[in-house]
Design a protein around this motif. Structure first.
Motif, PDB file in Angstrom:
ATOM      1  N   ASN A   2       0.794  -1.236  -0.087  1.00 29.94           N
ATOM      2  CA  ASN A   2       0.044   0.034  -0.070  1.00 29.94           C
ATOM      3  C   ASN A   2       0.931   1.054  -0.078  1.00 29.94           C
ATOM      4  OD1 ASN A   2      -2.472  -1.203   0.058  1.00 29.94           O
ATOM      5  ND2 ASN A   2      -2.161  -1.886   2.464  1.00 29.94           N
ATOM      6  N   LEU A   3       0.912   2.026  -1.029  1.00 31.74           N
ATOM      7  CA  LEU A   3       1.575   3.330  -0.983  1.00 31.74           C
ATOM      8  C   LEU A   3       0.891   4.260  -0.333  1.00 31.74           C
ATOM      9  CD1 LEU A   3       2.426   3.017  -5.041  1.00 31.74           C
ATOM     10  CD2 LEU A   3       3.815   3.028  -3.243  1.00 31.74           C
ATOM     11  N   PRO A   4       1.481   5.274   0.535  1.00 33.62           N
ATOM     12  CA  PRO A   4       0.737   6.168   1.163  1.00 33.62           C
ATOM     13  C   PRO A   4       0.268   7.215   0.344  1.00 33.62           C
ATOM     14  CG  PRO A   4       3.314   6.721   1.299  1.00 33.62           C
ATOM     15  CD  PRO A   4       2.997   5.169   0.467  1.00 33.62           C
ATOM     16  N   GLU A   5      -0.802   7.939   0.905  1.00 39.73           N
ATOM     17  CA  GLU A   5      -1.517   9.000   0.382  1.00 39.73           C
ATOM     18  C   GLU A   5      -0.534  10.155   0.328  1.00 39.73           C
ATOM     19  OE1 GLU A   5      -5.271   9.911   1.222  1.00 39.73           O
ATOM     20  OE2 GLU A   5      -6.266   7.812   0.984  1.00 39.73           O
ATOM     21  N   CYS A   6      -0.243  11.110  -0.684  1.00 37.92           N
ATOM     22  CA  CYS A   6       0.587  12.066  -0.642  1.00 37.92           C
ATOM     23  C   CYS A   6      -0.088  13.241  -1.573  1.00 37.92           C
ATOM     24  CB  CYS A   6       1.868  11.812  -1.412  1.00 37.92           C
ATOM     25  SG  CYS A   6       2.957  10.393  -0.846  1.00 37.92           S
ATOM     26  N   LYS A   7       0.402  14.545  -0.651  1.00 34.20           N
ATOM     27  CA  LYS A   7      -0.116  15.834  -1.175  1.00 34.20           C
ATOM     28  C   LYS A   7       0.939  16.272  -2.018  1.00 34.20           C
ATOM     29  CE  LYS A   7      -3.387  16.594   2.655  1.00 34.20           C
ATOM     30  NZ  LYS A   7      -3.717  17.523   3.745  1.00 34.20           N
ATOM     31  N   ASN A   8       2.122  16.241  -1.811  1.00 35.33           N
ATOM     32  CA  ASN A   8       3.167  16.690  -2.339  1.00 35.33           C
ATOM     33  C   ASN A   8       3.975  15.834  -3.575  1.00 35.33           C
ATOM     34  OD1 ASN A   8       3.368  19.291  -0.850  1.00 35.33           O
ATOM     35  ND2 ASN A   8       3.417  17.823   0.581  1.00 35.33           N
ATOM     36  N   LEU A   9       3.541  14.705  -3.591  1.00 35.07           N
ATOM     37  CA  LEU A   9       4.141  13.741  -4.515  1.00 35.07           C
ATOM     38  C   LEU A   9       2.989  13.166  -5.503  1.00 35.07           C
ATOM     39  CD1 LEU A   9       6.369  11.630  -2.160  1.00 35.07           C
ATOM     40  CD2 LEU A   9       7.153  13.369  -3.854  1.00 35.07           C
ATOM     41  N   LEU A  35       7.212  17.486   2.498  1.00 34.29           N
ATOM     42  CA  LEU A  35       7.697  16.832   1.400  1.00 34.29           C
ATOM     43  C   LEU A  35       8.705  15.778   1.737  1.00 34.29           C
ATOM     44  CD1 LEU A  35       7.831  16.215  -1.601  1.00 34.29           C
ATOM     45  CD2 LEU A  35       9.279  18.153  -1.774  1.00 34.29           C
ATOM     46  N   LEU A  36       9.530  16.085   2.830  1.00 36.56           N
ATOM     47  CA  LEU A  36      10.662  15.102   3.322  1.00 36.56           C
ATOM     48  C   LEU A  36       9.823  14.128   3.917  1.00 36.56           C
ATOM     49  CD1 LEU A  36      13.237  17.505   4.972  1.00 36.56           C
ATOM     50  CD2 LEU A  36      13.400  16.319   2.800  1.00 36.56           C
ATOM     51  N   ALA A  37       8.829  14.254   4.654  1.00 39.34           N
ATOM     52  CA  ALA A  37       8.257  13.134   5.208  1.00 39.34           C
ATOM     53  C   ALA A  37       7.570  12.206   4.292  1.00 39.34           C
ATOM     54  CB  ALA A  37       7.002  13.642   6.154  1.00 39.34           C
ATOM     55  N   GLU A  38       6.989  12.725   3.245  1.00 36.35           N
ATOM     56  CA  GLU A  38       6.207  11.976   2.327  1.00 36.35           C
ATOM     57  C   GLU A  38       7.315  11.089   1.610  1.00 36.35           C
ATOM     58  OE1 GLU A  38       3.614  14.357  -0.342  1.00 36.35           O
ATOM     59  OE2 GLU A  38       2.276  14.835   1.454  1.00 36.35           O
ATOM     60  N   ALA A  90      16.330  19.277  14.450  1.00 36.54           N
ATOM     61  CA  ALA A  90      15.456  18.639  13.935  1.00 36.54           C
ATOM     62  C   ALA A  90      15.090  18.389  12.504  1.00 36.54           C
ATOM     63  CB  ALA A  90      14.318  18.380  14.772  1.00 36.54           C
ATOM     64  N   MET A  91      14.648  19.516  12.141  1.00 36.88           N
ATOM     65  CA  MET A  91      14.133  19.572  10.692  1.00 36.88           C
ATOM     66  C   MET A  91      15.308  19.337   9.648  1.00 36.88           C
ATOM     67  SD  MET A  91      12.870  23.206   8.699  1.00 36.88           S
ATOM     68  CE  MET A  91      14.384  23.827   9.091  1.00 36.88           C
ATOM     69  N   ASN A  92      16.576  20.031   9.889  1.00 35.82           N
ATOM     70  CA  ASN A  92      17.672  19.874   9.066  1.00 35.82           C
ATOM     71  C   ASN A  92      18.270  18.269   9.167  1.00 35.82           C
ATOM     72  OD1 ASN A  92      20.924  19.991   8.993  1.00 35.82           O
ATOM     73  ND2 ASN A  92      20.125  21.260   7.594  1.00 35.82           N
ATOM     74  N   ARG A  93      18.238  17.799  10.494  1.00 36.13           N
ATOM     75  CA  ARG A  93      18.607  16.454  10.511  1.00 36.13           C
ATOM     76  C   ARG A  93      17.909  15.510   9.743  1.00 36.13           C
ATOM     77  NH1 ARG A  93      20.741  12.553   9.912  1.00 36.13           N
ATOM     78  NH2 ARG A  93      21.909  11.051  11.364  1.00 36.13           N
ATOM     79  N   SER A  94      16.479  15.707   9.575  1.00 36.17           N
ATOM     80  CA  SER A  94      15.575  14.891   8.823  1.00 36.17           C
ATOM     81  C   SER A  94      15.723  14.764   7.598  1.00 36.17           C
ATOM     82  CB  SER A  94      14.108  15.090   9.339  1.00 36.17           C
ATOM     83  OG  SER A  94      13.728  16.731   8.641  1.00 36.17           O
ATOM     84  N   PHE A  95      16.345  15.638   7.048  1.00 39.96           N
ATOM     85  CA  PHE A  95      16.875  15.601   5.528  1.00 39.96           C
ATOM     86  C   PHE A  95      17.712  14.673   5.458  1.00 39.96           C
ATOM     87  CE2 PHE A  95      18.787  17.055   1.524  1.00 39.96           C
ATOM     88  CZ  PHE A  95      17.939  16.964   0.733  1.00 39.96           C
ATOM     89  N   GLY A  96      18.942  14.610   6.247  1.00 39.45           N
ATOM     90  CA  GLY A  96      20.007  13.774   6.337  1.00 39.45           C
ATOM     91  C   GLY A  96      19.212  12.255   6.424  1.00 39.45           C
ATOM     92  N   VAL A  97      18.361  12.054   7.251  1.00 40.53           N
ATOM     93  CA  VAL A  97      17.848  10.662   7.526  1.00 40.53           C
ATOM     94  C   VAL A  97      17.217  10.425   6.253  1.00 40.53           C
ATOM     95  CG1 VAL A  97      16.026   9.384   8.642  1.00 40.53           C
ATOM     96  CG2 VAL A  97      17.338  11.044  10.050  1.00 40.53           C
TER      97      VAL A  97
END
Length: 269
Positions: A2-9, A35-38, A90-97
Motif C-alpha cells: 500500500n503506497l501512502p497518500e501524498c499531497k506533494n508527490l 515533502l521530506l516526510a512523504e 530536528a528539521m535539518n537532520r530529518s533531511f539527512g535521514v
C-alpha cells in the motif's frame, strides 16, 4: 503493498517501476518538512516490496530547487527554551535521514535531473544509483551564498564526487550545467529532449530488470559499506552475502537460465 497518500508527490507504479514526481512546481519543487516526510514514507512502504526501481523526477521542468527557505524563515528563528529540543536541528537532520533512506533503498534509484538541481535536489542526485541530466539543467549548492552550510548534503557530495571537487563547489556556491555534472561524475548520462530521455530511461530499466532483485539489493549493501567498514569486514560480509545467494532461489535460476540461453524468471515480468 500500500503506497501512502501524498499531497506533494505524484506516484505511478508501472510494471515494478515506481515513478515518484515531486509536485510543488510553483516553488520549483522546493523541499518542505511535509515533502521530506512523504518521500520517507514512500521509501519505507516499498522497502520489502516487489518494486524493482524508483524514478525520481520533478513536475514543471525542475527537479528540486533545495529547501523552502521562505517556509523555514516563517517558522521563526528563536532558540529553544532550556531543555527543549531545537526544532531547526530536528528539521535539518530529518533531511539527512531521508537521504540515507533513499541511498540505502534495495531498489535501483534513478534521478532525472532537469531545471533546478540545487541544494537538497543536488543531494538527492548524489544518493541515486543512476542519474540522467538535461544538458541545460542547473546544478549547485548555493547554501553558503545564503549564509548557511550545506549541512546534510555535503557528506553525500563528498562520497559522490570526492573531497577535492566537493570543497570547491561547497565553498564557492558555484553553479554549472549538465555537461559539467557529467564530467564530475555526478550524473551518468545527459539528454537534450524528452524523446532522448525516455529512450535512455527505457534502456536503463531494461538492464535493471535483467538483474536479480535480491542480488541487486545485497550488492548495494556491499558497495555502501566500502570506506565505512574495515576492508576485511566488508569482504567477510560480502562472502556471507554471496553464500546466501548461492543457497537462495535466485542464483540457481540465474545460472540455469544462462546455461539454457533464456531470460531468468525475474526478467520476464
Amino acid at each position: 503493498m500500500n503506497l501512502p497518500e501524498c499531497k506533494n508527490l505524484l506516484l505511478n507504479l508501472d510494471s515494478g517501476v515506481l515513478h515518484v514526481t515531486f509536485n510543488r512546481p510553483e516553488s520549483r519543487n522546493a523541499m518542505t518538512p511535509e515533502l521530506l516526510a512523504e518521500i520517507a514514507s514512500v521509501f519505507e512502504s516499498i522497502r520489502e516490496s516487489a518494486v524493482r526501481a524508483v524514478v525520481l523526477r520533478g513536475a514543471g521542468g525542475h527537479f528540486c530547487a533545495g529547501a523552502d527557505l521562505k517556509g523555514m524563515m516563517a517558522g521563526g528563528m528563536k532558540p529553544p527554551a532550556p531543555g527543549e529540543a531545537d526544532p531547526i536541528v530536528a528539521m535539518n537532520r530529518s533531511f539527512g535521514v531521508m537521504l540515507r533512506q533513499v541511498s540505502a533503498a534495495p531498489q535501483v534509484v534513478i534521478a532525472v535531473c532537469e531545471g533546478a538541481v540545487l541544494g537538497g535536489g543536488f543531494g538527492l542526485a548524489c544518493v541515486s544509483d543512476i542519474a540522467f541530466a538535461h544538458a541545460e539543467a542547473k546544478f549547485g549548492m548555493p547554501e553558503t551564498t545564503r549564509g548557511l552550510p550545506p549541512a546534510q548534503i555535503a557528506p553525500f557530495v563528498v562520497e559522490r564526487i570526492g573531497l577535492t571537487q566537493a570543497r570547491r563547489l561547497c565553498l564557492t556556491g558555484a553553479q554549472f550545467r549538465g555537461a559539467e555534472a557529467l564530467r564530475l561524475g555526478l550524473v551518468h548520462e545527459s539528454f537534450s529532449d524528452e524523446e532522448e530521455l525516455q529512450a535512455k530511461l527505457k534502456d536503463a530499466l531494461s538492464q535493471v530488470v535483467n538483474c536479480a532483485p535480491q542480488a541487486n539489493a545485497l550488492t548495494k549493501q556491499i558497495l555502501l559499506n566500502v570506506g565505512k567498514l574495515d576492508m576485511d569486514a566488508v569482504l567477510d560480509d560480502a562472502a556471507r552475502k554471496f553464500a546466501s545467494c548461492v543457497r537462495g532461489p535466485e542464483a540457481p535460476e540465474g545460472i540455469a537460465a544462462f546455461m539454457q540461453k533464456r531470460a531468468p524468471k525475474w526478467a520476464q515480468n
